[in-house]
Design an enzyme around this catalytic site. Structure first.
Site, PDB file in Angstrom:
ATOM      1  N   CYS A  73      12.853  33.791  55.388  1.00 28.14           N
ATOM      2  CA  CYS A  73      12.830  35.036  54.255  1.00 28.14           C
ATOM      3  C   CYS A  73      12.607  36.313  54.650  1.00 28.14           C
ATOM      4  O   CYS A  73      13.459  37.102  54.744  1.00 28.14           O
ATOM      5  CB  CYS A  73      11.873  34.646  52.975  1.00 28.14           C
ATOM      6  SG  CYS A  73      12.703  32.921  51.987  1.00 28.14           S
TER       7      CYS A  73
HETATM    8  N1  SAJ Z   1       2.408  38.015  57.468  1.00 31.13           N
HETATM    9  C1  SAJ Z   1       1.753  38.502  58.438  1.00 31.13           C
HETATM   10  N2  SAJ Z   1       0.864  39.348  57.584  1.00 31.13           N
HETATM   11  C2  SAJ Z   1       0.608  39.534  56.350  1.00 31.13           C
HETATM   12  C3  SAJ Z   1       1.437  38.561  55.571  1.00 31.13           C
HETATM   13  C4  SAJ Z   1       2.386  37.778  56.152  1.00 31.13           C
HETATM   14  O1  SAJ Z   1       1.953  38.784  59.375  1.00 31.13           O
HETATM   15  O2  SAJ Z   1       0.032  40.050  55.903  1.00 31.13           O
HETATM   16  C5  SAJ Z   1       3.413  36.949  58.219  1.00 31.13           C
HETATM   17  C6  SAJ Z   1       3.191  35.360  58.020  1.00 31.13           C
HETATM   18  O3  SAJ Z   1       2.255  34.897  58.935  1.00 31.13           O
HETATM   19  C7  SAJ Z   1       4.698  34.741  58.211  1.00 31.13           C
HETATM   20  C8  SAJ Z   1       5.571  35.985  57.449  1.00 31.13           C
HETATM   21  O4  SAJ Z   1       4.845  37.256  57.636  1.00 31.13           O
HETATM   22  O5  SAJ Z   1       4.765  34.428  59.510  1.00 31.13           O
HETATM   23  C9  SAJ Z   1       5.959  35.509  56.228  1.00 31.13           C
HETATM   24  O6  SAJ Z   1       4.978  35.046  55.321  1.00 31.13           O
HETATM   25  P1  SAJ Z   1       5.073  35.557  53.817  1.00 31.13           P
HETATM   26  O7  SAJ Z   1       3.860  34.708  53.206  1.00 31.13           O
HETATM   27  O8  SAJ Z   1       4.900  37.140  53.637  1.00 31.13           O
HETATM   28  O9  SAJ Z   1       6.265  34.755  53.016  1.00 31.13           O
HETATM   29  P2  SAJ Z   1       6.975  33.781  53.082  1.00 31.13           P
HETATM   30  O10 SAJ Z   1       8.020  33.740  54.282  1.00 31.13           O
HETATM   31  O11 SAJ Z   1       6.443  32.696  53.053  1.00 31.13           O
HETATM   32  O12 SAJ Z   1       7.832  33.987  51.784  1.00 31.13           O
HETATM   33  C10 SAJ Z   1       8.185  33.066  50.759  1.00 31.13           C
HETATM   34  C11 SAJ Z   1       9.513  33.084  50.760  1.00 31.13           C
HETATM   35  N3  SAJ Z   1      10.068  32.025  49.760  1.00 31.13           N
HETATM   36  C12 SAJ Z   1      10.169  30.720  50.618  1.00 31.13           C
HETATM   37  O13 SAJ Z   1      10.039  30.602  51.610  1.00 31.13           O
HETATM   38  C13 SAJ Z   1      10.928  29.598  49.474  1.00 31.13           C
HETATM   39  C14 SAJ Z   1       9.988  34.495  49.946  1.00 31.13           C
HETATM   40  O14 SAJ Z   1      11.273  34.435  49.500  1.00 31.13           O
HETATM   41  C15 SAJ Z   1       9.109  34.597  48.711  1.00 31.13           C
HETATM   42  O15 SAJ Z   1       9.502  36.050  48.001  1.00 31.13           O
HETATM   43  C16 SAJ Z   1       7.744  35.037  49.342  1.00 31.13           C
HETATM   44  O16 SAJ Z   1       7.190  33.528  49.612  1.00 31.13           O
HETATM   45  C17 SAJ Z   1       6.763  35.233  48.040  1.00 31.13           C
HETATM   46  O17 SAJ Z   1       7.230  35.700  47.079  1.00 31.13           O
HETATM   47  O18 SAJ Z   1       5.548  35.224  48.481  1.00 31.13           O
END
Ligand code: SAJ
Length: 415
Positions: free
Chosen positions: A259
């Site tokens: 995403c």
């Molecule tokens: N990350 C960082 N630093 C941060 C936060 C995250 O490096 O401060 C990295 C994480 O390690 C990861 C990536 O960014 O590799 C994305 O992580 P994330 O937690 O920001 O988001 P996702 O990919 O888990 O987003 C999910 C998505 N939904 C699904 O995978 C089903 C997205 O559509 C949602 O909007 C999102 O969760 C949400 O709402 O939190």
């Protein structure tokens, strides 16, 4: 129109938690359709491939999984939750959405509701579904109702779930929006009805682009702190004490998942077609894509300083983030590839990812780490269930991309 039976098209990270919530909170019968026969068989056998979804939730007799579209025929609402990846050229790929829409249109009937939840650019719901439904003699807004509602599923999050997270809904017509609101209110605490499907589609892209840009800022601020030789985390922790106007984000080895690194491209691609530029978003995506370089630079400096050759590196955490088993777009693969260019032998350790394809073959996670077995470890994702103290004692040094160890821990180099 009172929904009693729902067809969920695509029962993965978004569709499965959604289907389970409909059964548990809306007392709805749900047919979970997926083209992945292995996934359907596992789900019907009570096994979820998602480590954060409890298998016990699959035992309801109101839940059926299938790959046969005929079993969708007597549903009255259809929700499409299929992936929206990028193609090999890095452009939006609606193949799965179009196929799912065709499946729905083959069984939809007068009075039904169709909702698209897959994250996509504004106009997709209208452009993909309206012509297909019209070809079947169904007029949107009178014969059938069509909405977009963005998924906000955050895999592994404990404090919010489908029921408790506000649900944004926008219809192709006002009547569509009202029917959509009535449906989602059956199992979600709060529905936010917006004027159009396009507003709902764009709001989701705002959410994930916001995240991608702020993560990129955190990655750049980490480089700034390193240049000034000031502890990034101490400064970020201090800034995060501000009770308003500040949200902490943290650097990492890159942004994985299907995403956050991808959804912003659905926005920039559509905006570029309209003749506008997105310099900030473009730069942020590039910064995140190159963030793994910090870990490689630290490894290279250590190898050079110690005149090592053929070192053995253990990469810890293959999943794209903590607590999940998903490796899609994980920065782990970039780091593994770069380690090979350092003439290193590379193995990996991730309790949630027992096996994966790497370097063109299937690699298996090591089970434990014996002292001296590896020269160093790189914490790519700080997965739970690992004895990090023992790991540090077993290698010469650890490159920590995730603040796994307390500030100033001996033998740990922050990347
Ligand atoms: N990350 C960082 N630093 C941060 C936060 C995250 O490096 O401060 C990295 C994480 O390690 C990861 C990536 O960014 O590799 C994305 O992580 P994330 O937690 O920001 O988001 P996702 O990919 O888990 O987003 C999910 C998505 N939904 C699904 O995978 C089903 C997205 O559509 C949602 O909007 C999102 O969760 C949400 O709402 O939190």
């Amino acid at each position: 129109m009172k929904t009693t039976k729902v067809g969920v098209i695509g029962v993965g990270y978004v569709g499965l938690p959604l289907a389970l919530t409909m059964v548990e909170q809306g007392d709805l019968n749900v047919v979970g359709f997926d083209t992945n026969h292995q996934r359907v068989a596992a789900l019907n056998a009570g096994r979820s491939e998602l480590v954060h979804v409890d298998d016990a939730r699959l035992s309801s007799n109101k839940l059926l999984f299938t790959s046969d579209p005929e079993l969708l025929r007597d549903c009255s609402t259809y929700v499409i939750c299929v992936p929206t990846p990028l193609d090999h050229a890095g452009l939006p790929d609606l193949t799965a959405v179009r196929a799912a829409a065709q499946t729905v249109v083959s069984v939809v009937k007068t009075g039904d509701l169709v909702c698209l939840e897959s994250t996509t650019y504004p106009g997709t719901t209208r452009d993909v579904l309206t012509p297909l439904l019209a070809a079947g003699g169904l007029n949107v807004g009178t014969d059938v109702f069509v909405c977009f509602s963005s998924e906000r599923e955050d895999p592994g999050r404990q404090n919010f779930n489908v029921k408790t997270t506000p649900k944004v809904v926008g219809g192709l017509t006002l009547a569509c929006g009202e029917v959509g609101r009535e449906f989602y209110e059956m199992f979600v605490d709060s529905v936010v009805l917006v004027k159009t499907a396009e507003v709902a589609e764009l709001s989701k892209l705002f959410e994930n682009t916001h995240r991608a840009v702020n993560i990129a800022l955190a990655n750049e601020l980490k480089d700034c702190a390193d240049a000034l030789k000031v502890d990034f985390y101490a400064a970020m922790d201090a800034a995060a004490t501000k009770p308003f106007g500040f949200t902490p984000y943290y650097p990492g080895p890159g942004v994985g998942g299907h995403c956050i690194p991808i959804d912003p491209v659905y926005l920039t691609w559509k905006v570029h077609i309209a003749g506008y530029k997105t310099p900030l978003i473009d730069a942020a995506l590039r910064i995140n894509d190159e963030a793994h370089g910090r870990a490689i630079q630290v490894l290279g400096e250590q190898i050079w300083a110690n005149v090592w050759t053929g070192i053995k590196i253990l990469l810890v955490g293959a999943a794209y983030k903590k607590g999940v088993s998903d490796v899609r777009e994980s920065p782990f693969f970039k780091i593994a590839g770069a380690c090979r260019s350092l003439d290193a032998t590379v193995k990996y350790f991730d309790p949630l990812v027992p096996a994966l394809e790497m370097f063109g073959r299937i690699e298996y996670s090591v089970g434990e780490v014996l002292p001296g077995e590896y020269d160093c470890a790189v914490i790519v994702t700080d997965q739970p269930g690992i004895n990090y103290k023992k790991l540090l004692e077993s290698v010469k040094f650890v490159v920590d991309c995730r603040r796994t160890y307390p500030d100033g821990t001996e033998g740990v180099i922050r990347a």
